[in-house]
Design an enzyme around this catalytic site. Sequence first.
Site, short mmCIF file in Angstrom:
data_model
loop_
_atom_site.label_atom_id
_atom_site.label_comp_id
_atom_site.label_asym_id
_atom_site.label_seq_id
_atom_site.Cartn_x
_atom_site.Cartn_y
_atom_site.Cartn_z
N LYS A 1 -7.01 1.99 -2.01
CA LYS A 1 -6.94 1.43 -1.24
C LYS A 1 -6.54 2.45 1.07
O LYS A 1 -6.94 2.21 1.39
CB LYS A 1 -5.50 0.86 -1.65
CG LYS A 1 -4.86 0.13 0.02
CD LYS A 1 -5.80 -1.03 0.72
CE LYS A 1 -5.22 -1.45 1.76
NZ LYS A 1 -4.11 -2.32 2.56
N SER B 1 0.58 -0.94 -0.29
CA SER B 1 -0.08 -0.34 -0.33
C SER B 1 0.82 1.35 -0.27
O SER B 1 1.79 1.50 0.90
CB SER B 1 -0.73 -0.02 0.97
OG SER B 1 -1.54 -1.08 0.97
N LYS C 1 1.64 4.75 8.03
CA LYS C 1 2.22 5.48 6.66
C LYS C 1 0.62 5.34 5.92
O LYS C 1 0.64 6.78 4.69
CB LYS C 1 2.52 4.22 6.32
CG LYS C 1 3.13 4.02 4.60
CD LYS C 1 2.22 3.55 4.22
CE LYS C 1 2.08 1.63 4.90
NZ LYS C 1 1.31 1.05 3.82
#
Length: 289
Positions: free
Chosen positions: A171, A95, A240
């Site tokens: 995502k 991702s 993140k």
Amino acid sequence: MRIGFIGLGLMGVPMCQRLLQAGVALTVWNRSPGKADGLCRQGAVLVQSVAELVVSCDVVMLCVSDTDAVQQLLFAADGIARHARGGQLLVDFSSIAPAATRDMAARLLAQTGMRWVDAPVSGGVRGAESGQLVIMAGGEVADIDALRPLLAQLGQRVTRMGPVGAGQVTKVCNQLIVASNAMLIAETVRLATAAGVDAGQLAPALAGGFADSLPFQILAPRMAAHCFEPVQWRVATLLKDLGNALALGQESGSTLPIATLAQQLMQQHAGQAGNAQRDLASVIELYDG
Ligand code: NA7
């Protein structure tokens, strides 16, 4: 067709196990040695370098931490781009930032002819182990269709969301909900406990109702019991993802106030030594008296 897989972390190992169980000819490489031992016993071939993997495989799959890791694997001196050839496919399950994905895919194609499919997944370690991941793909229709038999071993659903980068945008949307929800679940577990209800009973009591979700079922009992092992999701991974979400918000002119707050709270937790690598459920400690 020989498949190469780079990144044997929490997600990569069970994904490789699924591919091996389906009879896929699999070559693996990981930055830190030792993580491939179990996979080799199941038939995977371990190589000593990225170069060796790229030269010997038709499809190269990545499942690594973040944008920088993908960038290094692709464009370091002896990286994937150095050894790739036309006709090969790169499938990135990591991702990472959508904009960087588009840039790297264009550069890889121009330099080598290798095409890119971004295919980030949702469903965590449990979904990876059971082959029930949800896969959000970006790339050419023909490339994604060619990958479908392989991806079917990993996921319950593969949706093409658009050209390269569209899987990563999707995502980011997914993680916006998961990460913000995680903070709200922690808040809820704390409230239930403080108000005299057994927070360990929340997940079974609310199952199937409007507040229910997979993260709720996984996180609420672990938060209630302060049970953070085995690690299912690292705090650093969700941080993140929130960073990618806020960057995408800026790029697209979208304000994300809830995600901004979730990031602040998670950063506060990750600021304590060691917390970044702990399980996401450990954010409940923010609320401990
Ligand atoms: P983990 O368990 O933290 O694993 C991360 C993997 O990425 C692991 O194999 C790392 O190798 C590898 N990594 C990290 N940085 C690099 C660099 N610079 N070069 C090569 N390999 C690297 O993460 P998960 O499995 O939970 O998640 C992986 C992705 O899927 C991530 O994007 C999630 O958001 C979704 P190591 O073993 O540390 O040497």
